[in-house]
Design a protein around this motif. Sequence first.
Motif, PDB file in Angstrom:
ATOM      1  N   ARG A 243      10.968  -8.364  -8.041  1.00  0.00           N
ATOM      2  CA  ARG A 243      10.001  -7.376  -8.522  1.00  0.00           C
ATOM      3  C   ARG A 243       8.828  -7.990  -9.264  1.00  0.00           C
ATOM      4  O   ARG A 243       7.692  -7.526  -9.130  1.00  0.00           O
ATOM      5  CB  ARG A 243      10.725  -6.363  -9.422  1.00  0.00           C
ATOM      6  N   HIS A 244       9.094  -9.016 -10.067  1.00  0.00           N
ATOM      7  CA  HIS A 244       7.991  -9.612 -10.826  1.00  0.00           C
ATOM      8  C   HIS A 244       6.979 -10.263  -9.894  1.00  0.00           C
ATOM      9  O   HIS A 244       5.776 -10.204 -10.145  1.00  0.00           O
ATOM     10  CB  HIS A 244       8.536 -10.633 -11.829  1.00  0.00           C
ATOM     11  N   LYS A 247       5.248  -7.359  -7.930  1.00  0.00           N
ATOM     12  CA  LYS A 247       4.314  -6.658  -8.820  1.00  0.00           C
ATOM     13  C   LYS A 247       3.001  -7.419  -8.900  1.00  0.00           C
ATOM     14  O   LYS A 247       1.914  -6.820  -8.918  1.00  0.00           O
ATOM     15  CB  LYS A 247       4.940  -6.508 -10.210  1.00  0.00           C
ATOM     16  N   TYR A 250       1.112  -6.987  -5.598  1.00  0.00           N
ATOM     17  CA  TYR A 250       0.537  -5.652  -5.484  1.00  0.00           C
ATOM     18  C   TYR A 250      -0.586  -5.386  -6.500  1.00  0.00           C
ATOM     19  O   TYR A 250      -1.272  -4.366  -6.395  1.00  0.00           O
ATOM     20  CB  TYR A 250       1.617  -4.589  -5.696  1.00  0.00           C
ATOM     21  N   HIS A 251      -0.757  -6.275  -7.466  1.00  0.00           N
ATOM     22  CA  HIS A 251      -1.786  -6.037  -8.480  1.00  0.00           C
ATOM     23  C   HIS A 251      -3.151  -5.938  -7.799  1.00  0.00           C
ATOM     24  O   HIS A 251      -3.487  -6.758  -6.934  1.00  0.00           O
ATOM     25  CB  HIS A 251      -1.796  -7.169  -9.504  1.00  0.00           C
ATOM     26  N   ASN A 289       0.826  -6.384   1.297  1.00  0.00           N
ATOM     27  CA  ASN A 289       0.204  -5.161   0.797  1.00  0.00           C
ATOM     28  C   ASN A 289       0.036  -4.128   1.898  1.00  0.00           C
ATOM     29  O   ASN A 289       0.356  -2.950   1.712  1.00  0.00           O
ATOM     30  CB  ASN A 289      -1.145  -5.486   0.153  1.00  0.00           C
ATOM     31  N   ASN A 293       2.989  -1.970   0.531  1.00  0.00           N
ATOM     32  CA  ASN A 293       2.437  -1.389  -0.688  1.00  0.00           C
ATOM     33  C   ASN A 293       1.840  -0.014  -0.380  1.00  0.00           C
ATOM     34  O   ASN A 293       0.785   0.078   0.253  1.00  0.00           O
ATOM     35  CB  ASN A 293       1.370  -2.308  -1.279  1.00  0.00           C
TER      36      ASN A 293
END
Length: 392
Positions: A243-244, A247, A250-251, A289, A293
Amino acid sequence: MAVTDKIYFPGLNGIRFIAAFSVIIHHVEQTKYFANLPNVWGKNVFIDSLGHRGVSLFFTLSGFLITYLLLAEIEKTGTVNVVKFYIRRTLRIWPLYYFVVLFTFFVLPFFITLPGISGEHYTGFYVKLFLYLVLLPNIARQMFGNSLVLGSNQAWSVGIEEQFYAFWPWLIRWFRNHILKFLVAFIVLKTFVSVVLIWTIQHFSDASWIRYVDFANTAWRFLQIEQMAVGAVGAYFLFKGMRHVMKLVYHPIVMWGAFLAIVGSLMVHVSFLGFSILEAIAYTIAILNISTNPLCPVKLNASWLQKMGDISYGIYMYHTICLAIVIRLLMGVNMHNTSWVGFNVLMYTVPGVLTLLVSWLSYRYFELWFINLKKRFMVVKSATLKNEEFDR
């Protein structure tokens, strides 16, 4: 990540089509160059970069998807069934590959000739044919340069992918408990060998044997397996649900930074050691993405893109044949001398339409039979459409 009944990534077919279409544009100008007609191939950064970026996107996407499916197979069965992997790849790649190779070696030259290229068809004919048949068209390309096989020179990248597939399932199976470490070491090793080859060329430039090192360096550079490995790293992060990392991927800054870097790479000529890795990182971020995403504004899952993605392999393999046919017909009616604008308009439209038609017919009446046969050897099912039963 738990393995579901079917693995589906929205947008991947759209990415395949974009990659294939970008190569067509690149080869329009290249075909005009080989036919000794006015062109911008090698002179226009955008046109020159478009084809190279498209191929790199194919490589990165292949590494991502193949590795993800292998990881899913390991989770499901505890190992990788290498024999079934080879059968699946053979059924998908070989029929069309060998059809195009045999057609362009033995049939096309009797109907289509182009000044500046067809005269070289028989230069090293049997060596080229052997290398193509043993899936080493990239070596043939390097050995013979402009002594091309009209209609199948683009097969060099298919050869590289097949060489990648030859060892990749074994490596993933052997290092299944240390995948990330293996992938990082693989990328580092590929880069290290490049450094050694370049250093050798620079420091022993006058040696009689340096031409062999130079040949090896060029072959090694075109063997863009590091890009496939970078795509594989993205598959690992996604599959393991890190997840990190996801994340960060996806930023918005990272996502848009990757998209802008991809567009920017088309506008400037970039060539330095390590660029292929950075390029693949940008592509991997974009792939993750677009396909995973939900907040990504770039959507490539429209129905027409799905259909174009299904035939993208055919688009890639047939487009140079279609380009050769169209340019020969236009030159036959002297279009290149009577209306240069009309000639270029037709060169940028008719080959594309013809390629789509031929690719669809090939997919529907030739490739699909082998694709359906491939179902019998699937360990993990994947699909290009959400409501599709099996991978196409």
